[in-house]
Each structure stands twice: as C-alpha cells, then as structure tokens.
Design an enzyme around this catalytic site. Structure first.
Site, mmCIF file in Angstrom:
data_model
loop_
_atom_site.group_PDB
_atom_site.id
_atom_site.type_symbol
_atom_site.label_atom_id
_atom_site.label_comp_id
_atom_site.label_asym_id
_atom_site.label_seq_id
_atom_site.Cartn_x
_atom_site.Cartn_y
_atom_site.Cartn_z
ATOM 1 N N CYS A 150 0.512 -1.565 0.449
ATOM 2 C CA CYS A 150 -0.313 0.005 0.285
ATOM 3 C C CYS A 150 1.186 1.331 0.117
ATOM 4 O O CYS A 150 1.609 1.362 0.567
ATOM 5 C CB CYS A 150 -0.890 0.262 1.225
ATOM 6 S SG CYS A 150 -2.186 1.557 1.153
ATOM 7 N N CYS A 153 -0.784 4.195 1.714
ATOM 8 C CA CYS A 153 -0.140 3.738 3.517
ATOM 9 C C CYS A 153 1.357 4.567 3.508
ATOM 10 O O CYS A 153 1.351 4.921 4.781
ATOM 11 C CB CYS A 153 -0.708 2.714 3.926
ATOM 12 S SG CYS A 153 -2.063 1.996 3.171
ATOM 13 N N ASP A 154 1.868 3.966 3.580
ATOM 14 C CA ASP A 154 3.454 3.917 3.452
ATOM 15 C C ASP A 154 4.553 4.705 2.450
ATOM 16 O O ASP A 154 6.094 4.844 3.205
ATOM 17 C CB ASP A 154 3.748 2.358 3.237
ATOM 18 C CG ASP A 154 2.955 1.207 4.218
ATOM 19 O OD1 ASP A 154 2.814 2.329 5.432
ATOM 20 O OD2 ASP A 154 2.901 0.141 4.274
#
Ligand code: NAP
Length: 322
Positions: A150, A153-154
């Site tokens: 992701c 997300c990261d």
C-alpha cells in the site's frame, strides 16, 4: 442471537436468520446491500475489516469511476457508498466469516467464535481479493518491515529514499507514480518487456524522470536485517543475478481471491481460484451468488463491481421468489 460486532444501519444486533447474507462490504457488497435494502429484503452485510470499502480504500485517486469530473480518493468514494447504504437501512456487521455451508436449502454462515452462526436462504459472496506475494525466497520476513502492499499508506516513509515497485499492471503503475511524490527514485521491476497497465498510466510513468523500468527481471531475495538494504533480481532472459540497492519494496503482482471460508469442492473455480458465475452472478450452487473481484471476470474495477453487486442481488431476489 449473536450480538458481538459493530452493526451500522437500522438494527442493533444480528438476527439468527436472513433471506440474503452478503459477505464483504466492498463496492460489490455495498451495492448489493443498497439494492436489497431498497427491495425491503431481510439482509445483512458481514465485513471483516472494521472500515468497510474493500481494497479500493487504499487507492489514492480514482479517475475512471463515472460521475466524478475530478479524481476522487478511494476511501472517500467508499465512505459515500457506505453512507448511501446506511441511509437505506443497510446493516453492516463487523466480523470474519470462517465457514459457509449449505444443508436442506439453507446456508449456514459461521463467524468468528464470539459472533456465532447465522442462516440465510441466499448468499452473495463479495469478499474481494488480496494482494499476492512476489515470490522472493525470504519476503515474508520483511512484510511490514520494508515490504508494503500500500503506497498510499506507507509511501510517506520513503521521502528521498529509493524504492522498487514490482509488477506491470494498473496497480503497479498507479502506485509507482504516487511514490514519486516522496522517493527520489522508483524502480519499476517487471517480469516481461511489456506492461499490461492502461496506456494512459504507461505514458505518465515513462514521462516521469524518477521512474526507471527494469525489464524482464524477477525478485529472488531481499537483502537486509530488520530493514531492507537491497533486492536481488534475476534476469528472465540471461539468468544473471544483480543487486539493486533499495530501501522499500512495493508489491503489486496481482490478486488472490478471498475464498478461505468456502469448503473445497463446494464451488466451481477457475484455474486461479476465482469463483465461476454466469452472467446473473449465479454460481454452480443454487442460491449462492458471487460478485466483484472474487469472481472470475474480465475486468476488475469499481464500476464492474457495482454492476456485479446489483445483478447478484437482483438474481438472489428472484431466486427467493421461486
Ligand atoms: P494485474 O493486472 O493482475 O497485474 C499483475 C502484474 O504483476 C502483471 O504485470 C504481472 O505480470 C505481474 N506479476 C504477476 N505475478 C508475478 C510474479 N510472481 N512476479 C513478478 N511479477 C508478477 O494486477 P493489478 O495491477 O493488481 O490489478 C488487478 C485488477 O485491478 C486489474 O483488473 C486492474 O485493471 C484493476 N485495477 C484497476 C485500476 C484502475 O483502473 N484505476 C487500478 C488498480 C487496479 P504479467 O503482465 O507478465 O502477467
């Protein structure tokens, strides 16, 4: 009566029996839920993730879902799906389905121990799909420690660092483009010399100077201890190996269907394990339907999942009238 979990919508707890149980609250499941609620059918959606919406909630921008003249965030889009569903009284119960079975024309849906079992006359499986691993020998050790599925997300963790994206589909290119906001270099590692991603994404990726493709290579080993220092690649042409210094690895090599709760031999599956349906979303088991990414299909998009969900619910409703 099972009562543990979060129920949103019109009821406070799960009933014991439903006409239709929908497994999964991604675009397909939420659409099926909206259609079922508008048809006043005794139904519920069971979703294992506390945040409904499916995989698409991790996508930063969606540009090809009709109705929005500007890109919309995946999370934002799915919040609208959820609110719309709740406005019609759809119940979403937060727990994991562990087993599905059928006896005497009634389905039993077993959920995590604390939630118990419920029964249904018809079931729509819209449990989606999950990312596959890339196949490097020690990759599991590094999941969450430099290997991510992701970028939304990261990605922010890789400011001015070097990352690699594995895969050549839409996801790989979209996420590689997203990562260029943070990383100073993004290697796009693909096992062939041709991408399968949409042409518009390819054009954007190839005109971005931070993205460097590495063709016809596959990852074989992650190098590092607790953090990633490099990735060992192998050429699929010459067989030669080489070391690429990277700080993070983002894996987009396709999807596997979320069908763990379905007993072996219950359903007809395709060679990759996706559920085979007809064009009315009927599986080979009467009363059991599949919709969205979990089924064998040509194109996995929010727009096609929505169509599947509506069709599956309508077919299930017609089945109940028989
Ligand atoms: P995908 O289209 O199945 O692409 C997977 C990619 O990974 C392919 O390039 C494949 O190579 C490669 N690959 C597979 N196994 C590999 C392995 N073991 N090692 C290295 N490479 C491997 O998957 P996706 O990109 O996740 O997309 C899934 C679905 O969602 C697709 O239908 C896609 O169109 C859709 N999607 C749409 C959007 C959008 O429209 N905005 C965004 C994201 C995803 P080969 O090409 O050689 O097979």
């Amino acid at each position: 009566m099972p009562t543990i979990g979060i129920v949103t919508g019109s009821s406070n707890s799960l009933k014991d029996n439903y006409d239709i149980v929908i497994i999964g609250a991604g675009p397909a499941g939420l659409t099926a839920g909206i259609y079922a609620a508008r048809a006043r059918i005794n139904s519920v959606i069971i979703e294992k993730n506390p945040i409904p919406g499916g995989q698409i909630i991790n996508t930063e921008n969606i540009e090809n879902y009709p109705g929005f003249d500007q890109p919309i965030g995946g999370f934002e889009l799915m919040q609208s799906f959820k609110s719309q569903a709740e406005n019609f009284g759809v119940s979403i119960f937060n727990t994991e389905v562990v087993k599905l079975s059928k006896e005497n024309n009634l389905f039993t849906i077993e959920m995590e121990t604390s939630a118990g079992n419920i029964t249904a006359k018809a079931v729509i499986i819209s449990s989606g799909a999950s990312p596959k691993l890339m196949g490097a020998e020690n990759e599991k050790e590094f999941i969450g420690k430099g290997i991510s599925f992701c970028a939304t997300c990261d990605g922010v963790l890789y400011k001015d660092k070097v990352v690699s994206v594995i895969g050549g589909g839409d996801s790989a290119l979209e996420e590689a483009l997203f990562l260029t906001r943070f990383a100073k270099k993004v290697y796009l590692i693909h096992r062939r010399d041709k991408l399968r991603a949409a042409k518009i994404l390819q054009e954007r990726a190839f005109s971005n100077e931070k993205i460097e493709p590495i063709w016809s290579h596959v990852p074989v080993r992650v190098i590092g201890k607790d953090i990633i220092n490099a990735l060992e690649l192998k050429s699929r042409v010459s067989g030669e190996k080489k070391i690429l210094e990277v700080n993070g690895i983002f894996v987009y090599v396709g999807l596997k269907p979320n069908t763990q709760f379905i007993p072996e031999n219950m359903l007809e599956l395709d060679e990759r394990g996706f559920i085979v349906t007809d064009c009315e979303m009927r599986t080979n088991v009467a009363g059991l339907f599949a919709a969205g990414d979990v089924r064998a299909k040509f194109l996995r998009q929010v727009s096609t999942a929505v169509g599947d969900g509506a069709t599956a619910q309508h077919a299930a409703e017609r089945f109940l009238e028989i």
